[in-house]
Design a protein around this motif. Structure first.
Motif, PDB file in Angstrom:
ATOM      1  N   ARG A 230     -91.070 -25.090 -16.744  1.00 37.77           N
ATOM      2  CA  ARG A 230     -91.988 -25.186 -17.870  1.00 37.77           C
ATOM      3  C   ARG A 230     -91.459 -26.163 -18.921  1.00 37.77           C
ATOM      4  N   GLN A 231     -90.193 -26.043 -19.252  1.00 34.51           N
ATOM      5  CA  GLN A 231     -89.608 -26.939 -20.251  1.00 34.51           C
ATOM      6  C   GLN A 231     -89.570 -28.378 -19.742  1.00 34.51           C
ATOM      7  N   SER A 232     -89.276 -28.549 -18.465  1.00 37.04           N
ATOM      8  CA  SER A 232     -89.188 -29.890 -17.891  1.00 37.04           C
ATOM      9  C   SER A 232     -90.545 -30.578 -17.889  1.00 37.04           C
ATOM     10  N   VAL A 233     -91.585 -29.855 -17.493  1.00 33.48           N
ATOM     11  CA  VAL A 233     -92.929 -30.431 -17.447  1.00 33.48           C
ATOM     12  C   VAL A 233     -93.409 -30.778 -18.843  1.00 33.48           C
ATOM     13  N   PHE A 234     -93.159 -29.895 -19.804  1.00 31.74           N
ATOM     14  CA  PHE A 234     -93.603 -30.163 -21.170  1.00 31.74           C
ATOM     15  C   PHE A 234     -92.861 -31.337 -21.793  1.00 31.74           C
ATOM     16  N   ARG A 235     -91.607 -31.545 -21.413  1.00 32.53           N
ATOM     17  CA  ARG A 235     -90.868 -32.700 -21.939  1.00 32.53           C
ATOM     18  C   ARG A 235     -91.470 -34.004 -21.447  1.00 32.53           C
ATOM     19  N   ARG A 236     -91.991 -33.993 -20.228  1.00 35.91           N
ATOM     20  CA  ARG A 236     -92.529 -35.231 -19.652  1.00 35.91           C
ATOM     21  C   ARG A 236     -93.967 -35.500 -20.076  1.00 35.91           C
ATOM     22  N   GLN A 237     -94.676 -34.446 -20.452  1.00 34.67           N
ATOM     23  CA  GLN A 237     -96.084 -34.603 -20.772  1.00 34.67           C
ATOM     24  C   GLN A 237     -96.307 -34.550 -22.276  1.00 34.67           C
TER      25      GLN A 237
END
Length: 331
Positions: A230-237
């Motif tokens: 979740r944190q990884s996806v939100f950092r990229r988007q």
């Protein structure tokens, strides 16, 4: 008459694993042995730890009941093929509820399937097409099973990877967990070449190969693989905050929301409020909210409010009504 005792015991166990009570005479006829032999075989199964319950009567009966431990499951050919095809169909699309445990089960099952049954499974899989919503990327079940086996076995995993901009690379990883978001599968792994944790979309993975080299599990920076993803996806988007109120109990709404969203806050017994962040498109979020199947009002952001207003008008026109929204409320 079946003279091979181990084979007969497996056949007897397969019959008993059907949820019904078997009269002793019927078992004897199925196995082509005497009732006395059936009684001896039942005693052997009990000695092996199988909880076989007997009932009294003119013919007597036997039933396999739930025990303290899960005994080995015996499947006939048709059952094994049916389970494998079902697991493949579910695993090939990131359907919510089909998680890593299901993929591990498929990996174990396909590992022990005889070649003749693997061919039947492949033929059935290639000849059928599941009806899906179309919003998740299809992936090869072989890719998932190889990756799941590497995760379970603690083996380093090599694969080819295509990033979002089309860049191709080779990766050597220590796979940690497979995570399903309901639309896609992701691999959370430690990338050895980059000396850091990474997430990989499984539909962009090709040529996965478990190297056989074992590794000691590393400590994930976050509490769980799902939280790290979740944190990884939100950092990229590019994410945005949104606020919505629902004319339904919080429990009703929470059961229909994606698991990665925080639960809604109750306002009273019949309404609740959701404040959260999303990296999804406004279009997808609007559809997600409409699928909850209750009245709701969007407050923020203004872009979501405007899109819902336009969507409501289009849906009303499509239903032959006046050019104004009836159920989707924005404001």
């Amino acid at each position: 008459m079946t003279t091979d005792t181990p084979a007969r015991l497996l056949q007897l166990l397969s019959l008993l694993q059907t949820p019904r009570e078997w009269p002793g005479g019927e078992l004897a006829d199925r196995l082509r042995v005497s009732r006395r032999t059936v009684r001896r075989d039942i005693d052997r199964l009990r000695e092996l730890g199988y909880p076989v319950q007997a009932t009294k009567g003119s013919d007597g009966g036997y039933r396999l009941v739930a025990g303290k431990a899960l005994p080995p499951l015996v499947l006939d050919d048709e059952e094994a093929v049916a389970i494998a095809v079902g697991l493949r169909a579910g695993a090939g699309h990131a359907v919510e509820g089909i998680d890593e445990a299901s993929v591990r089960a498929l990996a174990k099952l396909e590992q022990v399937l005889p070649a003749r049954l693997r061919r039947r499974v492949s033929v059935l899989q290639s000849a059928t097409m599941p009806l899906t919503s179309g919003d998740g990327a299809s992936i090869a079940t072989e890719t998932l099973t190889v990756m799941a086996s590497a995760v379970a076995g603690g083996e380093r995993l090599r694969f080819a990877y295509r990033s979002g901009d089309g860049t191709r690379s080779r990766r050597l990883t220590e796979p940690y967990r497979l995570v399903s978001t309901g639309r896609r599968w992701y691999l959370v792994a430690y990338d050895l070449d980059r000396a850091d944790w990474r997430t990989f979309r499984v539909d962009r993975v090709s040529e996965p190969f478990a190297t056989g080299a074992r590794f000691a599990p590393r400590e994930l920076p976050t509490g769980s693989a799902a939280e790290f993803l979740r944190q990884s996806v939100f950092r990229r988007q590019e994410s945005y905050e949104f606020e919505v109120t629902f004319a339904a109990p919080a429990e009703f709404v929470a059961a229909r929301l994606p698991k990665w969203l925080a639960p809604p806050e109750p306002i009273d017994e019949n309404s609740c409020r959701l404040r959260a962040s999303s990296g999804d498109s406004l279009e997808w979020l609007a559809v997600r909210l409409a699928m909850i199947d209750c009245e709701f009002t969007a407050h923020e952001p203004p872009e979501l409010v405007g899109y819902l207003r336009d969507l409501g008008a289009r849906l009303t026109r499509a239903a032959g009504g006046p050019d104004r929204p009836e159920k989707l409320t924005a404001g």
